[in-house]
Enzyme design. Sequence first.
Site, PDB file in Angstrom:
ATOM      1  N   GLN A 159       0.787  -1.224   0.000  1.00  0.00           N
ATOM      2  CA  GLN A 159       0.000   0.000   0.000  1.00  0.00           C
ATOM      3  C   GLN A 159       0.823   1.281   0.000  1.00  0.00           C
ATOM      4  OE1 GLN A 159      -2.389  -2.064   3.252  1.00  0.00           O
ATOM      5  NE2 GLN A 159      -3.885  -0.618   2.496  1.00  0.00           N
TER       6      GLN A 159
ATOM      7  N   HIS B 260       1.255  -9.470   4.383  1.00  0.00           N
ATOM      8  CA  HIS B 260       0.108  -8.573   4.494  1.00  0.00           C
ATOM      9  C   HIS B 260      -0.636  -8.586   3.151  1.00  0.00           C
ATOM     10  CE1 HIS B 260      -1.715  -4.921   6.580  1.00  0.00           C
ATOM     11  NE2 HIS B 260      -2.330  -4.967   5.412  1.00  0.00           N
TER      12      HIS B 260
ATOM     13  N   ASN C 298      -1.218 -11.199   8.545  1.00  0.00           N
ATOM     14  CA  ASN C 298      -2.195 -10.124   8.702  1.00  0.00           C
ATOM     15  C   ASN C 298      -3.564 -10.597   8.209  1.00  0.00           C
ATOM     16  OD1 ASN C 298      -3.106  -7.133   8.808  1.00  0.00           O
ATOM     17  ND2 ASN C 298      -3.575  -7.759   6.704  1.00  0.00           N
ATOM     18  N   GLU C 299      -4.550 -10.573   9.107  1.00  0.00           N
ATOM     19  CA  GLU C 299      -5.949 -10.837   8.776  1.00  0.00           C
ATOM     20  C   GLU C 299      -6.116 -12.057   7.852  1.00  0.00           C
ATOM     21  OE1 GLU C 299      -7.634  -7.203   7.301  1.00  0.00           O
ATOM     22  OE2 GLU C 299      -7.304  -6.127   9.177  1.00  0.00           O
TER      23      GLU C 299
END
Length: 618
Positions: A176, A274, A331-332
Amino acid sequence: MRVSVSSISLVATIARAQQLFITTTGYSERPQCTQSPASPSYYFQPFSFTLNDTVRYATSVPSPTSTQTYAPPYSKAVKHLSTNPVTTTWGSYVPEHTAINATDTDDPYGQAAWSSLWHNVKLDNYTTTGLYSTTVSPTPIPSSELVLPPKDYFGPTDCYNFPDDFIFGVAGSAAQVEGAVALEGRGPTIQEKLVNLTRPKNYVTAENYFLYKQDIQRLASMGVKYYSFSIPWARILPFALPGTPVNQEGIQHYDDLINAVLDAGMQPIVTLIHFDSPWTFVSSDNVTATPDFGYYNGGYQNETFVDAFVNYAEIVLSHYADRVPIWVTFNEPWLYSFNFAGANNVIHAHARVYHFYHDVLKATGKMGIKFNDNFGVPRDPENPGDVRAANRFQEIYLGLFGNPIFLGKQYPDAVLQTLPGAKPLSKKELHYISNTADFFGIDPYTATSVSQPAEGIDDCVANHTAANSLWPVCVVGETTNVYGWNIGYRAQSYVYITPTYLREFLNYLWNTFRTPVLVGEFGYPVFGEAEKELPDQLFDTPRSIYYLSFMSEILKAIHEDGVHVIGALAWSWVDNWEFGDYAQQFGMQVLNHTTQQRYFKKSFFDLVDFVGTRQSSA
């Protein structure tokens, strides 16, 4: 006094015509008001205009005289690796400019093979060229950028302090903010392909790969103590699998980045994956196939994934575990597991990495895993069906991973009875996986009002069809309460300001999974912020309200409820690419995508001041 019948009739008529707002429990209390109300007095006095600006001047943070170590250095850690790493370098891939004409076509990991990785992904509308092609040296932060903004009139009134070891920082992820996706040896990930399927993406993002030193200085000048970032697997191992060469440029980059964080007086927090799995794991699959749960195919269910991830993690940990105090493995993972096999692989891969970190390297830092879950609260807490729905919501989202990792318990019945292919873990597996996390990472952006579907949970579970949009969670999630009110003030997307639900959520996590909680992400995209003029983007009061109310409830959870919250990381330190577009701005800095200039927002000052005034050392 005598009241006529006609007067009584008149009063009754008025009462029927107008509902009066009279609280049944009394109006809101003001516990901060301990003195009796004073009567005012009125007087004249000389008048003068006053204007007070408080300026926070940027000062250089001296490099620490010593650095705490948490594991052996690479020279000693390398002997513990499963495979003997071989390092090399590749060039960069620029579409329509990079010809695959290398002479090493017989080398399965040579320049020609590396270029073919990108060529075979076949990205349309691909752009990667930004303003920079090398690391930019940092410059001092002008004091004019550090003038405190005007305060909001209302603010927190608590008198609590954060524990001395409380972790406060900011977070971002490589996909990101970094850019430079096909430069300096990085291989392709699923993110480049996923977004390319729907719209052209500006792959430059925030160019943090080249601007990291300046970005770190900006964060340090604001008083941030922890900087959380992710390392892209494909930048360390472009070919992803064990036994393939390590990218020397990638290793050197994150070595420099970690040292820059430490030199600025901050501490690094590193996430190993991620959402940016190497493209290798899904290249032969239909990347848009409908998952059993979550959003996308992260390749976690691939039969080679576990060994490959563990090998990648061992390489990264052997290089950097000596200087990094906190690690996040996944991550998640719910969002990209794709199916039960993927989630099961995540759990086994995480456990193996944890054992390598603590049992093999004898590292003394913390390692955990981080989950998504917009806390499911019963739409009507007095309705047993809604309570059952809320419990199921948590079991599907969190119990799937949390039961074995934190409690050594079997997968929840809701998982075993719902997900195709789900099977129990053996006693041997549970013993190995149990207690393999030092903290429970959670990204509690908002809450969800939960109730049972009209046909009931059991009928929904049995109806596994494309038309059943509620499967597999099989609860109704809404953003209004039982009286039709929104659960909080709404942002641009799914985020509502729900601080009291956050406190309840922290209580649930601590008392259910019995492990210290790290709020790994929380943030707020102000409605329509991207369309506003710069001064209006900077004065982001709704985001300040979000952060300060959430942090206030974290303090209450710690001091009033006995919940062990070890820290909170604000998302994000800059407006970034939110996996699809740039319109949802979660950042505490405005980013000009043309010039790459950053501007501090009001919420950044407000959040740092809130924490700073509530630290014992302040």
